[in-house]
Scaffold this active site. Structure first.
Site, PDB file in Angstrom:
ATOM      1  N   HIS A 102       1.428  83.244  21.770  1.00 33.66           N
ATOM      2  CA  HIS A 102       1.855  84.346  23.077  1.00 33.66           C
ATOM      3  C   HIS A 102       1.578  85.844  22.522  1.00 33.66           C
ATOM      4  CE1 HIS A 102       4.324  81.017  25.060  1.00 33.66           C
ATOM      5  NE2 HIS A 102       2.928  80.522  24.981  1.00 33.66           N
ATOM      6  N   GLU A 104       3.798  88.072  22.458  1.00 27.27           N
ATOM      7  CA  GLU A 104       5.257  88.388  21.833  1.00 27.27           C
ATOM      8  C   GLU A 104       5.192  87.892  20.386  1.00 27.27           C
ATOM      9  OE1 GLU A 104       6.403  88.369  26.222  1.00 27.27           O
ATOM     10  OE2 GLU A 104       4.931  87.102  24.616  1.00 27.27           O
ATOM     11  N   CYS A 132       9.132  84.402  27.265  1.00 30.12           N
ATOM     12  CA  CYS A 132       9.786  83.037  27.204  1.00 30.12           C
ATOM     13  C   CYS A 132      10.642  82.654  26.187  1.00 30.12           C
ATOM     14  CB  CYS A 132       8.469  81.996  27.037  1.00 30.12           C
ATOM     15  SG  CYS A 132       7.666  81.696  25.368  1.00 30.12           S
ATOM     16  N   CYS A 135       9.556  83.048  22.639  1.00 26.93           N
ATOM     17  CA  CYS A 135       9.191  84.631  22.166  1.00 26.93           C
ATOM     18  C   CYS A 135      10.629  85.245  21.813  1.00 26.93           C
ATOM     19  CB  CYS A 135       8.235  84.988  23.368  1.00 26.93           C
ATOM     20  SG  CYS A 135       6.696  84.396  23.235  1.00 26.93           S
TER      21      CYS A 135
END
Length: 222
Positions: A102, A104, A132, A135
């Site tokens: 992701h 992040e 999320c 993250c």
């Protein structure tokens, strides 16, 4: 599972701050690109955000669009210290064939190798969309103390449900877990700001997810 599948599961992150809905709307289109969908209301900007935050978020949204051009999901993250971007990362789950990449987590994985903890603690992470749970965990363990996000995961879910009606069949919790609650429970010292310029983020998601190969294979024919 990919970020959007996490959002559509029982771990959906939804905004719970007490903002009323904005009068600003975005008229989206379905996966065929031709049928107008209902309007999605963009939430107002967090009043605690600044002009500098808007400028950085504008860049984050541009980076999220670049992620789509590279065949990935429309997410990005910036690491900013003293007003300067010291690191950036765009979602790379497809190009790197790694579901943990992701925006992040990818940023933190690399940034923690380059910067000491004092630098990370003095920096702000800008995320084009609400991070999320995975993250948030990475942000916490990296020692980052401030997060600014653009689009809420709840509005992203609305976009997905418009493009893929089958997504509406997924059961969602009555009280979705939001980024603020995650940090309140795990690391109360983390400051969270957002949403910010959500209309722009909704538009980016609306034009991107209809071509996502995973969602099309799972939800496109239901």
């Amino acid at each position: 599972m990919y970020k959007i599948l996490m959002i559509l599961s029982s771990t959906l992150l939804a905004l719970t701050i007490g903002h009323s809905e904005s009068t600003q709307t975005i008229s989206e289109r379905d996966a065929s690109g031709g049928t107008p969908a209902k309007q999605i209301m963009a939430l107002p900007d967090d009043p605690a955000t600044t002009t500098a935050d808007r400028e950085l978020m504008s860049y984050a949204y541009a980076l999220a669009e670049r992620a789509v051009e590279h065949g990935n999901h429309p997410f990005s993250a910036l690491l900013v210290k003293d007003g300067e971007i010291i690191f950036e990362f765009e979602n790379a789950v497809y190009s790197l064939q790694d579901v943990t990449q992701h925006a992040e987590t990818g940023l933190i994985s690399q940034a923690t190798r380059q910067f000491d903890r004092a630098t990370l603690a003095a920096s702000t992470l800008y995320a084009s969309t609400e991070p999320c749970i995975m993250c948030c965990g990475a942000i916490r363990w990296a020692g980052i103390r401030k997060v600014v996000y653009g689009t809420t995961s709840s509005k992203l879910t609305e976009v997905i449900r418009q493009i893929y009606p089958a997504a509406a069949k997924n059961p969602l919790p009555e009280s979705p877990l939001a980024i603020r609650e995650i940090f309140q429970r795990t690391e109360p010292g983390v400051q969270v700001y957002g949403p910010l310029m959500e209309a722009e983020g909704i538009a980016i998601h609306a034009k991107s997810w209809g071509e996502d190969p995973v969602l099309r294979s799972i939800l496109g024919n239901q």
